[in-house]
Scaffold this motif. Structure first.
Motif, PDB file in Angstrom:
ATOM      1  N   SER A  68       0.807  -1.221   0.000  1.00 42.20           N
ATOM      2  CA  SER A  68       0.000   0.000   0.000  1.00 42.20           C
ATOM      3  C   SER A  68       0.836   1.266   0.000  1.00 42.20           C
ATOM      4  O   SER A  68       0.292   2.372  -0.110  1.00 42.20           O
ATOM      5  N   ARG A 181      -4.726  -1.198   7.688  1.00 42.68           N
ATOM      6  CA  ARG A 181      -4.477  -0.549   6.396  1.00 42.68           C
ATOM      7  C   ARG A 181      -5.258  -1.321   5.327  1.00 42.68           C
ATOM      8  O   ARG A 181      -5.088  -2.534   5.178  1.00 42.68           O
ATOM      9  N   ARG A 183      -8.038  -1.133   1.521  1.00 48.43           N
ATOM     10  CA  ARG A 183      -8.732  -0.490   0.422  1.00 48.43           C
ATOM     11  C   ARG A 183      -9.701  -1.518  -0.165  1.00 48.43           C
ATOM     12  O   ARG A 183      -9.616  -2.713   0.124  1.00 48.43           O
ATOM     13  N   ASP A 185     -12.621  -2.347  -3.682  1.00 53.76           N
ATOM     14  CA  ASP A 185     -13.364  -1.974  -4.873  1.00 53.76           C
ATOM     15  C   ASP A 185     -14.722  -1.404  -4.451  1.00 53.76           C
ATOM     16  O   ASP A 185     -15.234  -1.709  -3.373  1.00 53.76           O
ATOM     17  N   THR A 243     -13.765   7.577   0.464  1.00 56.81           N
ATOM     18  CA  THR A 243     -14.326   6.284   0.113  1.00 56.81           C
ATOM     19  C   THR A 243     -13.305   5.183   0.371  1.00 56.81           C
ATOM     20  O   THR A 243     -12.137   5.450   0.700  1.00 56.81           O
ATOM     21  N   PHE A 244     -13.736   3.959   0.156  1.00 52.79           N
ATOM     22  CA  PHE A 244     -12.865   2.797   0.339  1.00 52.79           C
ATOM     23  C   PHE A 244     -11.932   2.571  -0.844  1.00 52.79           C
ATOM     24  O   PHE A 244     -11.088   1.668  -0.807  1.00 52.79           O
ATOM     25  N   ALA A 245     -12.065   3.359  -1.904  1.00 49.82           N
ATOM     26  CA  ALA A 245     -11.373   3.064  -3.160  1.00 49.82           C
ATOM     27  C   ALA A 245      -9.864   3.259  -3.079  1.00 49.82           C
ATOM     28  O   ALA A 245      -9.127   2.646  -3.853  1.00 49.82           O
ATOM     29  N   SER A 246      -9.398   4.113  -2.168  1.00 48.51           N
ATOM     30  CA  SER A 246      -7.967   4.349  -2.000  1.00 48.51           C
ATOM     31  C   SER A 246      -7.480   3.708  -0.702  1.00 48.51           C
ATOM     32  O   SER A 246      -8.265   3.400   0.185  1.00 48.51           O
ATOM     33  N   TRP A 247      -6.168   3.527  -0.609  1.00 48.74           N
ATOM     34  CA  TRP A 247      -5.603   2.991   0.624  1.00 48.74           C
ATOM     35  C   TRP A 247      -5.793   3.983   1.771  1.00 48.74           C
ATOM     36  O   TRP A 247      -5.546   5.183   1.625  1.00 48.74           O
ATOM     37  N   HIS A 248      -6.241   3.464   2.907  1.00 48.98           N
ATOM     38  CA  HIS A 248      -6.409   4.263   4.118  1.00 48.98           C
ATOM     39  C   HIS A 248      -5.963   3.446   5.326  1.00 48.98           C
ATOM     40  O   HIS A 248      -5.970   2.208   5.293  1.00 48.98           O
ATOM     41  N   ASP A 264      -6.031   7.908   8.579  1.00 45.91           N
ATOM     42  CA  ASP A 264      -4.770   8.391   8.010  1.00 45.91           C
ATOM     43  C   ASP A 264      -4.093   9.413   8.931  1.00 45.91           C
ATOM     44  O   ASP A 264      -3.550  10.426   8.484  1.00 45.91           O
TER      45      ASP A 264
END
Length: 313
Positions: A68, A181, A183, A185, A243-248, A264
């Motif tokens: 990530s 950590r 992410r 779809d 949103t969940f679309a990116s790494w957090h 984050d």
């Protein structure tokens, strides 16, 4: 999933219509120090709907340090002693094989295939936990392949084990700090409710803490179900614009009289009312049909790069 019917209704209401109570963007306190990000480029895009075997390790790995791009935190923090780390670098495990020999000392699939999830209990939806159809490890990440088979939408709820000999509830603690950590779809109808659940199973008396939570096609939020709250309704809900679309990285910091939620490294909310004060355990509960089920052809992935847990000193 270990729920009473009142809990199920409260969870349904929170999922259907969540009321924000605190704006995102408060300054994080120093005790939430996060590891420095690696210099690696952003992770390559992942393809929604592909099976785990169709996703190459190279697509998930912009650096050897972390798929990530952010290293797993290792070590104690002021006031907290680290008791668990997992970065999924002990080898690949195919669908149907998790946790297996590589991860069995530190993880449990938790629920057997066919265990009804929240919506199946509340709404009699065709949904449930199917770890043998969902969980795998590849390229340094835990992969949850969310999909439907024969009209049944499938999720999973794996749980960390603090010691190899741990038995259910696997990671019981009174107070703790939990970082993950992740992410995913954008999968409408599938949701994350990664939570702390009371060992006593006395709900709503002993409360519940959820973060990250939300439909995977929507925004991330945190929900605090305080002890003794009527019908288990959320005492506090903290929204984010992400949103969940990116790494957090989501961190829940639970201590006596206070729960803090960080995304984050930024504090998104603090709960001080009706904070749970009995032992709880942590699981990555990933399910569906709250409030609406996914379309039959909806499929894709939730990825977990690492998990770290601390106990309160």
């Amino acid at each position: 999933m270990e729920t009473s019917r009142g809990h199920l209704m409260a969870r349904f209401l929170v999922a259907a219509a969540v009321v924000p109570v605190l704006a995102f963007g408060s300054v994080a306190c120093a005790s939430n120090a996060t590891p420095a990000r690696s210099a690696a480029p952003a992770p390559a895009a992942l393809t929604a709907g592909s099976s785990p075997s169709a996703t190459s390790a190279s697509a998930l790995s912009p650096s050897a340090l972390s798929p990530s791009g952010e290293a797993m935190p290792v070590g104690d923090l002021p006031g907290w002693t680290q008791v668990f780390t997992e970065d999924f670098l002990s080898g690949n495990v195919p669908v149907g094989g998790f946790p297996g020999a590589a991860y069995g000392a530190k993880w449990s699939a938790n629920y057997a295939d066919g265990t009804p999830d929240t919506a199946a209990q509340l709404l009699q939806s065709r949904s449930g936990y199917y770890p043998s159809k969902v969980l795998s490890v590849s390229g340094g990440v835990l992969d949850m392949y969310l999909h439907s088979e024969d009209g049944v939408s499938m999720g999973a709820a794996p749980a960390p084990k603090l010691t190899p000999a741990s038995e259910r509830p696997y990671n019981s603690q009174l107070y703790g700090r939990y970082s993950v950590r992740f992410r995913a779809d954008a999968l409408a109808g599938f949701k994350a409710a990664w939570l702390l659940w009371p060992d006593s199973k006395q709900w709503p008396d002993d409360g519940e803490i959820d973060f990250p939570e939300g439909d995977l096609a929507a925004h991330i939020y945190a929900a605090m179900h305080g002890t003794g709250s009527p019908d288990g309704g959320a005492v506090n809900v903290f929204h984010t614009p992400f949103t969940f679309a990116s790494w957090h990285t989501a961190t829940t910091e639970w201590s006596r009289g206070r729960v803090r939620f960080f995304l984050d490294g930024t504090l998104i909310g603090t709960s001080t009312a009706a904070v749970p004060d009995t032992p709880m355990h942590y699981l990555l509960q990933t399910e569906s049909c709250l409030p609406a089920c996914p379309e039959p052809g909806t499929s894709g992935h939730v990825y977990v790069d690492w998990v770290a847990i601390w106990k309160k000193d």
